[in-house]
Design a protein around this motif. Structure first.
Motif, mmCIF file in Angstrom:
data_model
loop_
_atom_site.group_PDB
_atom_site.id
_atom_site.type_symbol
_atom_site.label_atom_id
_atom_site.label_comp_id
_atom_site.label_asym_id
_atom_site.label_seq_id
_atom_site.Cartn_x
_atom_site.Cartn_y
_atom_site.Cartn_z
ATOM 1 N N THR A 1 2.604 6.534 -7.001
ATOM 2 C CA THR A 1 2.556 5.100 -6.744
ATOM 3 C C THR A 1 3.514 4.827 -5.591
ATOM 4 O OG1 THR A 1 4.364 4.512 -8.241
ATOM 5 C CG2 THR A 1 2.128 4.528 -9.187
ATOM 6 N N VAL A 2 3.264 3.760 -4.869
ATOM 7 C CA VAL A 2 4.160 3.394 -3.771
ATOM 8 C C VAL A 2 5.565 3.139 -4.305
ATOM 9 C CG1 VAL A 2 4.661 1.555 -2.112
ATOM 10 C CG2 VAL A 2 2.386 2.586 -2.198
ATOM 11 N N GLU A 3 5.666 2.485 -5.449
ATOM 12 C CA GLU A 3 6.975 2.146 -6.007
ATOM 13 C C GLU A 3 7.763 3.412 -6.365
ATOM 14 O OE1 GLU A 3 4.058 0.875 -6.999
ATOM 15 O OE2 GLU A 3 4.291 -1.056 -5.961
ATOM 16 N N ALA A 4 7.085 4.394 -6.956
ATOM 17 C CA ALA A 4 7.780 5.598 -7.396
ATOM 18 C C ALA A 4 8.256 6.454 -6.230
ATOM 19 C CB ALA A 4 6.883 6.420 -8.315
ATOM 20 N N TYR A 5 7.539 6.401 -5.119
ATOM 21 C CA TYR A 5 7.829 7.304 -3.999
ATOM 22 C C TYR A 5 8.236 6.544 -2.736
ATOM 23 C CZ TYR A 5 6.071 11.209 -6.734
ATOM 24 O OH TYR A 5 5.906 12.173 -7.696
ATOM 25 N N ARG A 6 8.737 5.344 -2.887
ATOM 26 C CA ARG A 6 9.100 4.538 -1.711
ATOM 27 C C ARG A 6 10.117 5.241 -0.799
ATOM 28 N NH1 ARG A 6 8.741 -0.818 0.013
ATOM 29 N NH2 ARG A 6 7.425 -1.255 -1.800
ATOM 30 N N PRO A 7 11.190 5.856 -1.314
ATOM 31 C CA PRO A 7 12.132 6.512 -0.392
ATOM 32 C C PRO A 7 11.478 7.626 0.427
ATOM 33 C CG PRO A 7 13.139 6.199 -2.545
ATOM 34 C CD PRO A 7 11.698 5.879 -2.710
ATOM 35 N N GLN A 8 10.648 8.438 -0.221
ATOM 36 C CA GLN A 8 9.971 9.519 0.504
ATOM 37 C C GLN A 8 8.981 8.958 1.517
ATOM 38 O OE1 GLN A 8 10.443 9.295 -2.829
ATOM 39 N NE2 GLN A 8 10.366 11.331 -3.797
ATOM 40 N N LEU A 9 8.309 7.882 1.160
ATOM 41 C CA LEU A 9 7.361 7.269 2.082
ATOM 42 C C LEU A 9 8.078 6.705 3.307
ATOM 43 C CD1 LEU A 9 5.079 5.483 -0.533
ATOM 44 C CD2 LEU A 9 4.349 7.322 1.006
ATOM 45 N N ARG A 10 9.200 6.068 3.085
ATOM 46 C CA ARG A 10 9.945 5.526 4.227
ATOM 47 C C ARG A 10 10.420 6.645 5.151
ATOM 48 N NH1 ARG A 10 12.160 0.991 6.015
ATOM 49 N NH2 ARG A 10 11.715 -0.206 4.119
ATOM 50 N N SER A 11 10.922 7.715 4.562
ATOM 51 C CA SER A 11 11.376 8.839 5.370
ATOM 52 C C SER A 11 10.227 9.451 6.165
ATOM 53 C CB SER A 11 12.018 9.890 4.466
ATOM 54 O OG SER A 11 12.415 11.013 5.195
ATOM 55 N N LEU A 12 9.064 9.570 5.527
ATOM 56 C CA LEU A 12 7.905 10.127 6.222
ATOM 57 C C LEU A 12 7.416 9.185 7.315
ATOM 58 C CD1 LEU A 12 5.906 12.385 6.527
ATOM 59 C CD2 LEU A 12 4.552 11.398 4.659
ATOM 60 N N HIS A 13 7.435 7.893 7.052
ATOM 61 C CA HIS A 13 7.092 6.901 8.086
ATOM 62 C C HIS A 13 7.983 7.071 9.317
ATOM 63 C CE1 HIS A 13 6.374 3.017 10.020
ATOM 64 N NE2 HIS A 13 7.673 2.778 9.927
ATOM 65 N N GLU A 14 9.271 7.213 9.097
ATOM 66 C CA GLU A 14 10.202 7.374 10.216
ATOM 67 C C GLU A 14 9.959 8.698 10.944
ATOM 68 O OE1 GLU A 14 13.899 6.905 8.214
ATOM 69 O OE2 GLU A 14 13.709 4.703 8.052
#
Length: 262
Positions: A225-238
């Motif tokens: 879920t986006v909520e569960a993996y938000r930190p990893q998603l932000r890092s990957l976005h960057e």
């Protein structure tokens, strides 16, 4: 080269979450992600197989898109064509798409026995089955009948899987291995006629594509879920913004097996 998408992380997340996931149509990814295709051209080859069949069964048809495409290209259709699908939203989508071509879609869970008589089909097909039910495939094939399919191979897109889940044990990485599937098919009484494997490059160009992919192909990161993996998603976005597309590799194998003549 850095990414070219100027939209914010939150905007891209919202877009990835909003896209419907029903069916097996990946056209939304155009311009957002790319995947090389296997050299054998499964859908076109499927059209040729359908033209030569009298009774065909497509297992785990998804939204019916691949079967519908192949029937549209076939020089003639089988007298009988049936498809199965286990996910209710896809059952509805496939029914709407395939009914005009005279195809009946049967709601059938992937792990349930196939609701068809022994020897009912001379052609059984599937594109990316969750798991091939080899004993059931052998049972519903007529003597001399063929199973023709494209399977997902081992450690497919595992660069992305392991980005979120960390290193996976070897038994997970080697799951879906074509040689293991060959052995399972032969144990069910089938003769493997052709087995070819390829590794193919995938590029994710923004985080919305990653989010939509993980929502659509739910077995990659099962608890995603986006909520569960938000930190990893932000890092990957960057990372995508600074370094360019996230690169992974899919594995595919073409599988053709035959039930021996009686």
């Amino acid at each position: 080269m850095g990414g070219q998408d100027s939209r914010s992380f939150e905007e891209l997340l919202a877009e990835g979450v909003a896209v419907p996931t029903e069916g097996w149509d990946f056209s939304w990814f155009e311009g957002r992600a790319t995947e090389a295709r296997p050299s054998w051209g499964y859908a076109v080859s499927l059209a040729d197989r359908l033209a030569a069949a009298t009774a065909a069964l497509d297992l785990q048809t998804g939204g019916g898109e691949v079967l519908e495409f192949a029937l549209g290209r076939a020089t003639k259709a089988p007298v009988l064509t049936v498809a199965t699908e286990g996910w209710p939203p896809n059952v509805a989508k496939a029914t709407a798409l395939l009914a005009p071509r005279g195809v009946a879609v049967v709601a059938s869970p992937e792990d349930a026995p196939l609701p068809f008589a022994d020897g009912a089909f001379d052609l059984v097909t599937s594109r990316h089955p969750v798991q091939a039910p080899w004993p059931e495939i052998a049972r519903v094939l007529r003597p001399g009948g063929t199973y023709f399919a494209q399977h997902v191979g081992p450690h497919s897109v595992f660069e992305l899987v392991e980005y979120f889940l960390g290193p996976q044990p070897e038994e997970v990485r080697s799951g879906r291995h074509p040689e293991r599937e060959r052995a399972d098919a032969e144990a069910a009484g089938l003769e493997v006629v052709d087995l070819r494997a390829e590794e193919l490059r995938i590029e994710f160009h923004d985080i919305a594509a990653v989010v939509h992919f993980l929502r659509k192909v739910i077995w990659m990161v099962p608890d995603f879920t986006v909520e569960a993996y938000r930190p990893q998603l932000r890092s990957l976005h960057e990372r995508i913004a600074s370094d360019g597309p996230f690169v992974a590799h899919s594995t595919r194998h073409l599988f053709e097996a035959r039930r021996p003549d009686a």
